[in-house]
Every structure is written in structure tokens, then in C-alpha cells.
Design a protein around this motif. Structure first.
Motif, short mmCIF file in Angstrom:
data_model
loop_
_atom_site.label_atom_id
_atom_site.label_comp_id
_atom_site.label_asym_id
_atom_site.label_seq_id
_atom_site.Cartn_x
_atom_site.Cartn_y
_atom_site.Cartn_z
N GLU A 76 -31.67 -39.65 115.96
CA GLU A 76 -32.35 -40.74 116.66
C GLU A 76 -31.64 -40.87 118.08
O GLU A 76 -30.42 -40.93 118.05
CB GLU A 76 -32.63 -42.00 116.10
CG GLU A 76 -33.23 -43.22 116.66
CD GLU A 76 -34.53 -42.98 117.09
OE1 GLU A 76 -35.56 -43.26 116.40
OE2 GLU A 76 -34.69 -42.34 118.20
N ASN A 77 -32.33 -41.28 119.32
CA ASN A 77 -31.79 -41.46 120.38
C ASN A 77 -32.65 -42.73 120.92
O ASN A 77 -33.72 -42.72 121.19
CB ASN A 77 -32.16 -40.10 121.46
CG ASN A 77 -31.45 -40.74 122.68
OD1 ASN A 77 -30.12 -41.08 122.78
ND2 ASN A 77 -32.13 -40.13 123.85
N THR A 99 -36.73 -47.31 124.23
CA THR A 99 -37.53 -46.49 123.72
C THR A 99 -36.66 -45.69 122.74
O THR A 99 -35.53 -45.57 122.69
CB THR A 99 -37.98 -45.43 124.90
OG1 THR A 99 -36.64 -44.83 125.54
CG2 THR A 99 -38.64 -46.02 125.93
N TYR A 100 -37.36 -45.18 121.62
CA TYR A 100 -36.68 -44.31 120.73
C TYR A 100 -37.52 -42.78 120.56
O TYR A 100 -38.66 -42.71 121.10
CB TYR A 100 -36.51 -45.16 119.37
CG TYR A 100 -38.03 -45.32 118.85
CD1 TYR A 100 -38.61 -46.81 119.15
CD2 TYR A 100 -38.74 -44.78 117.72
CE1 TYR A 100 -39.79 -47.11 118.67
CE2 TYR A 100 -39.82 -44.87 117.26
CZ TYR A 100 -40.44 -46.14 117.62
OH TYR A 100 -41.68 -46.47 117.23
N SER A 101 -36.79 -42.00 120.18
CA SER A 101 -37.20 -40.47 120.01
C SER A 101 -37.74 -40.27 118.67
O SER A 101 -38.74 -39.18 118.62
CB SER A 101 -35.85 -39.81 120.21
OG SER A 101 -35.08 -39.91 119.28
N ASP A 102 -37.44 -40.69 117.58
CA ASP A 102 -38.01 -40.62 116.39
C ASP A 102 -38.96 -41.33 115.71
O ASP A 102 -38.70 -42.56 115.52
CB ASP A 102 -36.54 -40.49 115.17
CG ASP A 102 -36.92 -39.61 114.04
OD1 ASP A 102 -38.24 -39.63 113.56
OD2 ASP A 102 -36.07 -38.85 113.44
N LYS A 150 -43.56 -45.30 121.14
CA LYS A 150 -42.25 -45.30 120.78
C LYS A 150 -41.53 -46.04 121.66
O LYS A 150 -40.38 -45.70 122.26
CB LYS A 150 -41.67 -43.82 120.58
CG LYS A 150 -42.18 -43.29 119.54
CD LYS A 150 -41.57 -41.88 119.20
CE LYS A 150 -42.08 -40.83 120.01
NZ LYS A 150 -41.56 -39.32 119.96
#
Lengths: 114, 111
Positions: free
Chosen positions: B2-3, B24-27, B71
């Protein structure tokens, strides 16, 4: 009901020495997490432990760092042969279990390597 | 992995105004999003959290919104007070155990 306890609060070491950081979770909590915070940066996950088990150590440097959470006593984060780059605040957090797990943080140990 | 990205890095508001911090998140599998407040030299303290089955949660002057499609999630503080001045961190978790933290927002409330 005491919160998460960490000691020492401040630790000064010379390069090449060992640092031992201790964390006592909140009463009733069996899950412990360690994070590192560099100056003016966010918290970086290091390791997640349950009693006598390392569950996830994906954030731990491969060398010189180790962690344990024995059946009795506090969790220990151990840094061998410290270098200046290890200077940071080290926080532990604990949670009671169950997913997702709300984590409660200790006051941190500020490590300074001279 | 995750980022999590967090904006802005610094924020100054007049007392009484609102403050909004965005992450914001990536996963897309992440399902738990806590917010922590950290005063200088002190421990991070949980102020509010939200789970992925909820779009909004409010606790007095603090609210968090979650947009799973985009997200991103946001922290809203209304009627800011000087004691709200601190660094705020968002986090995302997909396992429920390992938290991925944003880089923090330093909020200053000007009296």
C-alpha cells in the motif's frame, strides 16, 4: 488503566553500541507493533508481534535489528552496532486483537546516536 | 504494498475556520482508515477512524469521509481552536494489522 509504556524515553548511544528499547502493551493487549519516525517524517512500520511470535517483520532492516515479545515481560526492539542513521523516535503500539485492529501508541523512545 | 499520500504537508487556518486534510491510497483492498494527531514530542493519538463499509463518520467537530471508488479519504475539522494545532497522520490498512501512514500534515490554528 495504564496506557502503552515505553522505556527509556530517551537513549543516547555511541556508534557501534547496542540499543534496547522496551514496550509494555496496554493491559489485555497481546499484539504489539513497532514503528520508526525520522525527524519531520511519518511513521514507518517495522514489525508486528504477538506473544512469542513474529507475525510480520517486513519493515525491519535485514541486519542489526531484531524484535521479540516473550511470554512474560515487555516487547524488546534491539538494535546492534548502532549507526548515526538509526537516530529516530521509535514508537510501539498495542492492540487487543480482532480485525481491523485499533492501535494505541506509547510515548516513544528517542534514540540519539553520537 | 500500500502507498498512502497525504496533502497538504502544512496548513494554516484562522481560529474558527475549517481545516481539511486529504489522503489517497493505492490498494483498493484497504479497509480501515484511522487518523492520528501528534503534538510536538508526544505520542500519536487516535482521533477518529472509518471502515470501508461506511462513507462518513462524525465525532463532534471532527469528521472523516471515505470515497472507495476514488480511493481517497479526508479529515474535516470544523470551528478550529488553537489546541487543534498538531501534526495529523492518516493511515490505511488492508490486513487490519499493518498500517501504512501518510507523511503528515502540520496544522497551525492562528488565534
Amino acid at each position: 488503566n495504564a496506557g502503552v509504556m515505553q522505556n527509556p524515553r530517551h537513549l543516547v548511544r555511541r556508534r557501534g553500541q547496542e540499543a534496547r528499547l522496551r514496550c509494555s502493551p496496554m493491559k489485555g493487549h497481546s499484539h504489539v507493533y513497532w514503528y520508526r519516525q525520522l525527524p519531520e517524517e511519518g511513521l514507518k512500520f517495522m514489525v508486528y508481534l504477538q506473544k512469542e511470535n513474529i507475525i510480520d517483520e517486513s519493515g525491519m532492516p535485514k541486519e542489526r535489528f531484531s524484535a521479540e515479545f516473550p511470554k512474560e515481560g515487555p516487547s524488546i526492539l534491539r538494535i546492534q552496532q548502532v549507526v548515526r542513521g538509526d537516530s529516530a523516535a521509535y514508537f510501539c503500539a498495542s492492540s487487543p486483537g480482532g480485525l481491523p485492529e485499533t492501535q494505541y501508541f506509547g510515548p516513544g523512545t528517542r534514540l540519539l546516536v553520537l | 504494498g500500500e502507498n498512502v499520500e497525504q496533502h497538504p504537508s502544512t496548513l494554516s487556518v484562522q481560529e474558527g475556520d475549517s481545516a481539511v486534510i486529504k489522503c489517497t491510497y493505492s490498494d483498493s483492498a484497504s479497509n480501515y482508515f484511522p487518523w492520528y494527531k501528534q503534538e510536538l514530542g508526544k505520542r500519536p493519538q487516535l482521533i477518529i477512524d472509518i471502515r470501508s463499509n461506511v462513507g462518513e463518520k462524525k465525532d463532534q467537530r471532527i469528521a472523516v469521509t471515505l470515497n472507495k471508488t476514488a480511493k481517497h479519504f479526508s479529515l474535516h475539522i470544523t470551528e478550529t481552536q488553537p489546541e487543534d494545532s498538531a501534526v495529523y497522520f492518516c493511515a490505511a490498512s488492508l490486513t487490519g494489522n499493518q498500517f501504512y501512514f501518510g507523511t503528515g500534515t502540520s496544522l497551525t490554528v492562528i488565534p
